[in-house]
Design an enzyme around this catalytic site. Structure first.
Site, PDB file in Angstrom:
ATOM      1  N   GLY A  97     -14.785  -2.794  -4.766  1.00  0.00           N
ATOM      2  CA  GLY A  97     -13.580  -3.744  -5.054  1.00  0.00           C
ATOM      3  C   GLY A  97     -13.252  -3.638  -6.664  1.00  0.00           C
ATOM      4  O   GLY A  97     -13.687  -2.753  -7.253  1.00  0.00           O
ATOM      5  N   GLY A 100     -15.834  -7.778 -12.426  1.00  0.00           N
ATOM      6  CA  GLY A 100     -17.020  -7.380 -13.268  1.00  0.00           C
ATOM      7  C   GLY A 100     -17.939  -6.796 -12.404  1.00  0.00           C
ATOM      8  O   GLY A 100     -18.995  -6.062 -12.885  1.00  0.00           O
ATOM      9  N   GLU A 122      -9.955   1.019  -0.638  1.00  0.00           N
ATOM     10  CA  GLU A 122      -8.535   0.753  -0.587  1.00  0.00           C
ATOM     11  C   GLU A 122      -8.014   0.895  -1.704  1.00  0.00           C
ATOM     12  O   GLU A 122      -6.674   1.239  -2.094  1.00  0.00           O
ATOM     13  CB  GLU A 122      -8.151  -0.921   0.065  1.00  0.00           C
TER      14      GLU A 122
END
Length: 211
Positions: A97, A100, A122
Site C-alpha cells: 500500500g 511509511g 492496485e
C-alpha cells in the site's frame, strides 16, 4: 481525461491510470481528451486506450504530471516492518500500500537476499521501483501474467514515470480485475502489506475512509 499522444492507429493510451477509466467513459455523454506528451505510455491487459473515433474533442496540454513523494518511515513503521519481514520468502507475489510502513518494507526487502518476487498491486509506488532496481522483482513465479508486474493506478516520482514509459515488463489493468477476490485467489503465495486507519477487536480493518 489526460492521455498520451495518438499513435499511428488512432489510439490514445491512458497512461498512469487504468483503474475505472473505461467504465467512466462508457457512462459519460461527452469525451474530451487532453493530450499530454509527458504522460508515460503503459501497455495494459485491457481498457488501456481509446480510439479517436470514440472521442468528441481533443485539446493539447503540457501540464506537469503530478508527482507524489514517498512518506518517510517512522521508528514505529520500521519496528512493524521488522516484525513482518521474517514471514516473507522467495517467490511471493507482493502488494504494497502507501505510507511509511510500505516504505520501510520496500527498503528491507531491497537490502535482503529474497528473490523472484512478483508484483500485483492496485497502486504502483516508488518502493516497487526500488525493488525492480535491486533485482528483487522478477515476476517469474506468478501464476497470472508470469513475467509481468501488474498495477491499476500509479502515483510516484518523475523517475518512476520514466521507468514505466514503454516498458514491456509491467502492465496496467482495471481495478475490477486487480482487486477481485477471484483474481487474488489464483495466486498460491500472495502477501498484502498495507497501513490501516483503525482496527476493532474482531479484526475488522478500516482502511479507506475517516469519519
Amino acid at each position: 481525461i489526460s492521455v498520451t499522444p495518438m499513435d499511428r492507429q488512432g489510439n490514445f493510451n491512458f497512461g498512469l491510470t487504468n483503474c475505472c477509466q473505461q467504465a467512466i467513459l462508457e457512462a459519460t455523454d461527452r469525451i474530451i481528451l487532453e493530450v499530454n506528451s509527458q504522460m508515460p505510455y503503459i501497455c495494459g491487459m485491457e481498457a488501456d486506450h481509446i480510439h479517436i473515433s470514440d472521442v468528441d474533442a481533443v485539446v493539447e496540454g503540457q501540464a506537469e504530471i503530478p508527482t507524489v513523494s514517498s512518506p518517510t518511515a517512522t521508528a514505529i513503521d520500521k519496528q512493524i516492518a521488522n516484525r513482518i519481514f521474517p514471514y516473507l520468502h522467495d517467490g511471493i507475489t507482493l502488494q504494497l500500500g502507501i505510507g511509511g510502513l510500505p516504505n520501510a518494507m520496500g527498503t528491507l526487502i531491497a537490502a535482503s537476499d529474497l528473490t523472484d518476487i512478483g508484483m500485483h498491486t492496485e497502486l504502483m509506488i516508488d518502493e516497487y521501483l526500488t525493488l525492480y532496481k535491486s533485482g528483487k522483482i522478477t515476476n517469474r513465479k506468478k501464476e497470472l501474467q508470469r513475467g509481468k508486474g501488474v498495477f491499476s493506478i500509479c502515483n510516484g516520482s518523475r523517475e518512476l514515470y520514466e521507468f514505466l514509459d514503454h516498458t514491456q515488463d509491467i502492465v496496467s489493468a482495471p481495478m475490477s480485475y486487480v482487486n477481485s477476490p477471484y483474481t487474488i485467489s489464483q495466486f498460491s503465495d500472495f502477501v498484502s502489506i498495507n497501513s490501516c486507519i483503525a482496527m476493532d477487536l474482531y479484526g475488522q480493518v478500516c482502511l479507506e475512509s475517516v469519519g
